[in-house]
Scaffold this motif. Sequence first.
Motif, PDB file in Angstrom:
ATOM      1  N   ALA A  34      36.366  24.276  35.901  1.00  9.94           N
ATOM      2  CA  ALA A  34      36.974  23.718  34.692  1.00  9.94           C
ATOM      3  C   ALA A  34      36.332  22.393  34.316  1.00  9.94           C
ATOM      4  O   ALA A  34      36.086  22.114  33.138  1.00  9.94           O
ATOM      5  CB  ALA A  34      38.481  23.541  34.904  1.00  9.94           C
ATOM      6  N   ARG A  35      36.037  21.556  35.318  1.00  9.10           N
ATOM      7  CA  ARG A  35      35.397  20.264  35.028  1.00  9.10           C
ATOM      8  C   ARG A  35      33.998  20.466  34.452  1.00  9.10           C
ATOM      9  O   ARG A  35      33.585  19.761  33.513  1.00  9.10           O
ATOM     10  CB  ARG A  35      35.337  19.422  36.306  1.00  9.10           C
ATOM     11  CG  ARG A  35      34.696  18.062  36.097  1.00  9.10           C
ATOM     12  CD  ARG A  35      34.841  17.179  37.327  1.00  9.10           C
ATOM     13  NE  ARG A  35      34.087  17.672  38.461  1.00  9.10           N
ATOM     14  CZ  ARG A  35      32.774  17.477  38.613  1.00  9.10           C
ATOM     15  NH1 ARG A  35      32.086  16.804  37.706  1.00  9.10           N
ATOM     16  NH2 ARG A  35      32.160  17.939  39.689  1.00  9.10           N
ATOM     17  N   GLU A  37      32.912  23.080  32.791  1.00  8.18           N
ATOM     18  CA  GLU A  37      33.036  23.630  31.439  1.00  8.18           C
ATOM     19  C   GLU A  37      33.365  22.542  30.422  1.00  8.18           C
ATOM     20  O   GLU A  37      32.944  22.595  29.270  1.00  8.18           O
ATOM     21  CB  GLU A  37      34.106  24.718  31.410  1.00  8.18           C
ATOM     22  CG  GLU A  37      33.695  25.981  32.162  1.00  8.18           C
ATOM     23  CD  GLU A  37      34.815  27.013  32.211  1.00  8.18           C
ATOM     24  OE1 GLU A  37      35.952  26.684  31.799  1.00  8.18           O
ATOM     25  OE2 GLU A  37      34.548  28.154  32.645  1.00  8.18           O
ATOM     26  N   LYS A  38      34.136  21.537  30.822  1.00  7.62           N
ATOM     27  CA  LYS A  38      34.488  20.434  29.922  1.00  7.62           C
ATOM     28  C   LYS A  38      33.413  19.355  29.884  1.00  7.62           C
ATOM     29  O   LYS A  38      33.511  18.395  29.109  1.00  7.62           O
ATOM     30  CB  LYS A  38      35.823  19.818  30.353  1.00  7.62           C
ATOM     31  CG  LYS A  38      37.019  20.734  30.157  1.00  7.62           C
ATOM     32  CD  LYS A  38      38.303  20.062  30.643  1.00  7.62           C
ATOM     33  CE  LYS A  38      39.509  20.985  30.450  1.00  7.62           C
ATOM     34  NZ  LYS A  38      39.798  21.191  29.006  1.00  7.62           N
ATOM     35  N   LEU A  84      42.797  18.149  33.788  1.00  6.85           N
ATOM     36  CA  LEU A  84      41.889  19.185  33.261  1.00  6.85           C
ATOM     37  C   LEU A  84      42.600  20.186  32.351  1.00  6.85           C
ATOM     38  O   LEU A  84      42.011  21.179  31.944  1.00  6.85           O
ATOM     39  CB  LEU A  84      41.227  19.921  34.426  1.00  6.85           C
ATOM     40  CG  LEU A  84      40.194  19.104  35.221  1.00  6.85           C
ATOM     41  CD1 LEU A  84      39.747  19.874  36.451  1.00  6.85           C
ATOM     42  CD2 LEU A  84      38.998  18.750  34.350  1.00  6.85           C
TER      43      LEU A  84
END
Length: 269
Positions: A34-35, A37-38, A84
């Motif tokens: 997730a990190r 992707e952001k 997140l």
Amino acid sequence: MKWLKRKQNEPPKISLDQQRAEKLAELGAQLWTARQEKGLSLEEMVAMTKIPRRLLQAIEAGNLQDLPEPIYIQGLVRQFADALGFKGTEFASHFPVDSQPINSQSVGQTKSIGLLRPIHLYVLYIFVIICSVSSLSQLLNNADLRGDNQDAPLPIDQETIVNSQHTQPQQSNKIQPVSDRLSSDKRNQSVQIGVTLKASSWIRVIADGKTEFEGTLPEGTHRVWKAQEQLTVKTTNAGGVLMSVNQQAAKEMGEPGQEEEVKIAAAKP
């Protein structure tokens, strides 16, 4: 004899520590993905969560031994997940914590005690846990700041003496290992890679001359490996493998269907 056969066929029981380690690795992989992707760095996550960088790294890598007690780990995972965009409380509830021992009382007495416990005690208990996690995070963060303050400039006389003994401090800091693919972490003198599979791919990982993994990993898999001197990663589908070196932004190893081998060396002290 039938009873003995059933006992032999039962799967081995997994200890609570093993369950925690497996679940932390699973949750850490989701947070790492997730990190990435952001497009957020660990430094940005430290500013958002007030959690020290080394604890965020340990959560993502699933390093249970580098983290505090399980109840605090659950709180740290909740804060990380909230930042997140996850539902932090629900996300962190999947991490098992110590269960309280049951006193040797009758079933009827145990149920009676549970029914008589007021709901506000549960609210107070949750509040105390949240406050404890926040306090621990602040203390650990302050410890990091104190460690950084040790690198503050020396007084004029001492600084002059040190500079006279080391005439080229700036040049030594600019030396980088081998190639633009090689990355280093000067603080721990080791190297770490994380791979995320965009497509099913065959991978072989060699850490310090020892084969740590060789086989096909399915799409969506995230794995982390460490070495003290050198890591070698080889795949037959470079475009299907995202690789991150020492917690940096993940990049594709090459073109889809292409065979690629990358060697990553640790920084020299």
